[in-house]
Scaffold this motif. Sequence first.
Motif, PDB file in Angstrom:
ATOM      1  N   HIS A 229      26.846  -3.677 -37.660  1.00 17.07           N
ATOM      2  CA  HIS A 229      27.796  -2.609 -37.956  1.00 17.07           C
ATOM      3  C   HIS A 229      28.383  -2.651 -39.364  1.00 17.07           C
ATOM      4  O   HIS A 229      28.934  -1.643 -39.821  1.00 17.07           O
ATOM      5  N   ASP A 230      28.266  -3.784 -40.048  1.00 16.08           N
ATOM      6  CA  ASP A 230      28.869  -3.892 -41.376  1.00 16.08           C
ATOM      7  C   ASP A 230      27.855  -4.132 -42.492  1.00 16.08           C
ATOM      8  O   ASP A 230      27.927  -3.500 -43.544  1.00 16.08           O
ATOM      9  N   PHE A 231      26.927  -5.063 -42.267  1.00 14.33           N
ATOM     10  CA  PHE A 231      26.053  -5.502 -43.348  1.00 14.33           C
ATOM     11  C   PHE A 231      24.731  -4.732 -43.452  1.00 14.33           C
ATOM     12  O   PHE A 231      24.191  -4.571 -44.539  1.00 14.33           O
ATOM     13  N   SER A 232      24.167  -4.305 -42.342  1.00 13.26           N
ATOM     14  CA  SER A 232      22.858  -3.647 -42.386  1.00 13.26           C
ATOM     15  C   SER A 232      22.970  -2.294 -43.073  1.00 13.26           C
ATOM     16  O   SER A 232      23.992  -1.613 -42.992  1.00 13.26           O
ATOM     17  N   ARG A 233      21.908  -1.921 -43.739  1.00 16.39           N
ATOM     18  CA  ARG A 233      21.894  -0.658 -44.464  1.00 16.39           C
ATOM     19  C   ARG A 233      21.834   0.522 -43.496  1.00 16.39           C
ATOM     20  O   ARG A 233      21.137   0.478 -42.487  1.00 16.39           O
ATOM     21  N   ARG A 234      22.560   1.553 -43.818  1.00 17.08           N
ATOM     22  CA  ARG A 234      22.688   2.698 -42.910  1.00 17.08           C
ATOM     23  C   ARG A 234      21.351   3.393 -42.678  1.00 17.08           C
ATOM     24  O   ARG A 234      21.159   4.039 -41.638  1.00 17.08           O
ATOM     25  N   ASP A 235      20.434   3.302 -43.629  1.00 17.98           N
ATOM     26  CA  ASP A 235      19.166   4.014 -43.502  1.00 17.98           C
ATOM     27  C   ASP A 235      18.087   3.181 -42.816  1.00 17.98           C
ATOM     28  O   ASP A 235      16.930   3.623 -42.724  1.00 17.98           O
ATOM     29  N   CYS A 236      18.431   1.995 -42.327  1.00 14.12           N
ATOM     30  CA  CYS A 236      17.440   1.137 -41.674  1.00 14.12           C
ATOM     31  C   CYS A 236      16.920   1.785 -40.393  1.00 14.12           C
ATOM     32  O   CYS A 236      17.691   2.362 -39.620  1.00 14.12           O
ATOM     33  N   ALA A 237      15.625   1.646 -40.183  1.00  8.85           N
ATOM     34  CA  ALA A 237      15.030   2.098 -38.931  1.00  8.85           C
ATOM     35  C   ALA A 237      14.920   0.968 -37.935  1.00  8.85           C
ATOM     36  O   ALA A 237      14.988   1.182 -36.724  1.00  8.85           O
ATOM     37  N   VAL A 238      14.747  -0.263 -38.450  1.00  8.27           N
ATOM     38  CA  VAL A 238      14.541  -1.432 -37.601  1.00  8.27           C
ATOM     39  C   VAL A 238      15.445  -2.561 -38.069  1.00  8.27           C
ATOM     40  O   VAL A 238      15.595  -2.801 -39.270  1.00  8.27           O
ATOM     41  N   LEU A 239      16.042  -3.258 -37.106  1.00  7.43           N
ATOM     42  CA  LEU A 239      16.813  -4.467 -37.383  1.00  7.43           C
ATOM     43  C   LEU A 239      16.130  -5.634 -36.682  1.00  7.43           C
ATOM     44  O   LEU A 239      15.785  -5.548 -35.505  1.00  7.43           O
ATOM     45  N   LEU A 240      15.938  -6.733 -37.416  1.00  7.88           N
ATOM     46  CA  LEU A 240      15.341  -7.940 -36.868  1.00  7.88           C
ATOM     47  C   LEU A 240      16.393  -9.026 -36.779  1.00  7.88           C
ATOM     48  O   LEU A 240      17.255  -9.153 -37.663  1.00  7.88           O
ATOM     49  N   PHE A 241      16.298  -9.837 -35.721  1.00  5.64           N
ATOM     50  CA  PHE A 241      17.271 -10.893 -35.449  1.00  5.64           C
ATOM     51  C   PHE A 241      16.524 -12.212 -35.298  1.00  5.64           C
ATOM     52  O   PHE A 241      15.605 -12.324 -34.484  1.00  5.64           O
ATOM     53  N   CYS A 242      16.932 -13.229 -36.068  1.00  6.29           N
ATOM     54  CA  CYS A 242      16.184 -14.478 -36.103  1.00  6.29           C
ATOM     55  C   CYS A 242      17.137 -15.665 -36.189  1.00  6.29           C
ATOM     56  O   CYS A 242      18.089 -15.642 -36.969  1.00  6.29           O
ATOM     57  N   ASP A 243      16.894 -16.691 -35.382  1.00  2.23           N
ATOM     58  CA  ASP A 243      17.647 -17.932 -35.501  1.00  2.23           C
ATOM     59  C   ASP A 243      17.105 -18.753 -36.661  1.00  2.23           C
ATOM     60  O   ASP A 243      15.913 -18.668 -37.003  1.00  2.23           O
ATOM     61  N   ALA A 244      17.951 -19.602 -37.230  1.00  2.00           N
ATOM     62  CA  ALA A 244      17.572 -20.366 -38.417  1.00  2.00           C
ATOM     63  C   ALA A 244      16.806 -21.636 -38.095  1.00  2.00           C
ATOM     64  O   ALA A 244      16.387 -22.338 -39.014  1.00  2.00           O
ATOM     65  N   ASP A 245      16.615 -21.943 -36.821  1.00  2.00           N
ATOM     66  CA  ASP A 245      15.999 -23.229 -36.469  1.00  2.00           C
ATOM     67  C   ASP A 245      14.667 -23.067 -35.752  1.00  2.00           C
ATOM     68  O   ASP A 245      14.270 -23.918 -34.959  1.00  2.00           O
TER      69      ASP A 245
END
Length: 339
Positions: free
Chosen positions: A84-100
Amino acid sequence: MVDLAIFAHNEASGITATIKALAEQSILAHAEIDFRVLVLANGCTDGTAEVAQNAVSAAGFGDDVEVHDLARGGKSRTWNRFVHDFSRRDCAVLLFCDADILLPDTEALTKLVKCLSGNRNLRAITSRPVKDLQHVDRQLNLTERMISAGGGTLDNWNEAICGQLYGLRADIARSFHLPAGLPVEDGFVRAMVLTDLFSELENLTYIDGADTFHVYESERTLRGLIRHQTRIVIGGAVNAKAFARLGPLDASSIQTQLRQAAEDESWLQDVVADGSPSWPDGWVPLHFLVKRLAATSFPSSLKGRIRTIAIAIAGLVLDTIVYVAAQLRMARGQGVGFW
């Protein structure tokens, strides 16, 4: 346009390897994919953000990789900040990944994006989780074999969201928030996505698995496994309470409730406390104690039946220990925020 969030909580010892692995992903070379990465170090006390920034600079990344040092920890809170804050408004896809996690497949992120972009009916795409114990070049010791069997296998991984690596259509992700203090976020995300905020029955056509996988680090001790499984059970119990509160509401009311819950951790605490304990479940539904046993099937051969019974008994012992531990933590009011 695609944004990827890497969630890092006290990952200073491993974040450099993660950044190096990212540099090998083919998605960086796809001119038609506007790709950006946000490393979200949250609630860290070990200098994760500084180490990550140094790794980004050493790898030669430009403005396409950002490192954020967030003072407040918690994956659900950080998920909200990303979506809701950091992703760009025009993004079509958001990816979520753990760092480990490890990404042996250099096409992994590309496959996730192409699967989700190529089918408008899809709302979520997930990677297949593989334990690192399945990749060792030696015979597992007894404890490792118990751990490998104890965690079970995710046969229906393509119908579940694995919080370690998955993708969502951006408009779907932005339609809701996660409650602050949520112990396990992937089951909550799955329910919101597949039921369209409880406005319809669960629709499995909204989710699929990409033809890729990631490797995650298995617990190496029984104590670690018990703690991990306890967190999972607590997360399921907390989710069940939240779903019971949200289910009767319309979608607009759910969105309002979740916006409040994202800012106020007492919302989830109140939900968990409401009606607890109940008979005969206590604070945690009995389902979590017997679900492995209920799913056990017995082969026809005597040898196979004996082996299956032995495994079922060992699993029941482990599940009982975990179930009791989860009951105790919930009774002490330690369910919300359990990391």
